[in-house]
Design an enzyme around this catalytic site. Sequence first.
Site, PDB file in Angstrom:
ATOM      1  N   ASP A  54      30.480   4.915 -94.097  1.00 49.38           N
ATOM      2  CA  ASP A  54      32.025   5.133 -94.227  1.00 49.38           C
ATOM      3  C   ASP A  54      32.865   3.826 -93.689  1.00 49.38           C
ATOM      4  O   ASP A  54      32.228   3.147 -92.674  1.00 49.38           O
ATOM      5  CB  ASP A  54      32.521   6.366 -93.869  1.00 49.38           C
ATOM      6  CG  ASP A  54      32.057   7.521 -94.421  1.00 49.38           C
ATOM      7  OD1 ASP A  54      31.183   7.523 -95.392  1.00 49.38           O
ATOM      8  OD2 ASP A  54      32.698   8.790 -94.092  1.00 49.38           O
ATOM      9  N   HIS A 198      29.191   4.825 -89.583  1.00 43.21           N
ATOM     10  CA  HIS A 198      30.326   3.827 -89.840  1.00 43.21           C
ATOM     11  C   HIS A 198      29.674   2.428 -89.816  1.00 43.21           C
ATOM     12  O   HIS A 198      29.418   1.956 -88.515  1.00 43.21           O
ATOM     13  CB  HIS A 198      31.517   4.092 -88.935  1.00 43.21           C
ATOM     14  CG  HIS A 198      31.997   5.678 -89.285  1.00 43.21           C
ATOM     15  ND1 HIS A 198      31.693   6.319 -88.697  1.00 43.21           N
ATOM     16  CD2 HIS A 198      33.128   5.854 -90.200  1.00 43.21           C
ATOM     17  CE1 HIS A 198      32.251   7.748 -89.108  1.00 43.21           C
ATOM     18  NE2 HIS A 198      33.010   7.234 -89.732  1.00 43.21           N
TER      19      HIS A 198
HETATM   20 NI    NI Z   1      36.490   7.410 -92.734  1.00 43.09          NI
END
Ligand code: NI
Length: 245
Positions: A54, A198
């Site tokens: 993400d 991430h």
């Molecule tokens: Ni996010």
Amino acid sequence: MAGLSVAVALGARQAGTPAETMTPVAAETERTRPLLPHTRPDCAVQKCVALTFDDGPGPQTRALLRMLRRANAVATWFPVGEVAAAHPERLRAIARAGHEIGNHSWSHPVLPRQGDLTVAGEITRTADVVERATGVRPRLVRPPYGALSPRVRVALKQLGAPIVLWDVDPLDWKYRDADLVHRNVVDFVRPGSIVLLHDIHASTVAAVPLILATLAAQGYTFVSVSDLFGTALRAGRVHTDHAAA
Ligand code: NI
């Protein structure tokens, strides 16, 4: 959240610059060979896991793609539109390598706090950028912070978007330590898991080869979210994992 501030900074710096005319940095212009023709794994019989990235794509996209390629792994990115618009070459490299790309909104707001028009705009503007860069319109949506409300779910259903959350969260944005992120993933993955990562954090990218090695040794196949669910994905429905019954 760090990802958000990075996204905002990039978006501001690139404001007004058409994505098509931007010059990618040298490291990101090198060609990637596409994967072999995609064979859909059968997650009813194989131990499948979906790694998801993400808030980027991050500056280490090329390195991450090489790691995944070496492990014969497929993954899914949920880019933030502002970042994607500033770095369409990263999106192209991800798509060309055979991975899946979803949608993580344009500016990473808490969607339940936005009006319906804003929610629709956050999603469609990002989908437009991904489609322009890759030729494929993303369908999957991961709401920022996993924040949902009945109203947002209806809005996403109307946009035809299956909602993708996760069941394994190593808190990699908080623990910037590759060994800890690795352990926080492999201790909790089970067949059908979706792992939240991430790739804007160097420590997370450094954890990926460890995660790939440990889970491969346990017999896991690394698949996209769409491959994990097959025909079970539904617009407006929340998907957190696809554990074998
Ligand atoms: Ni996010």
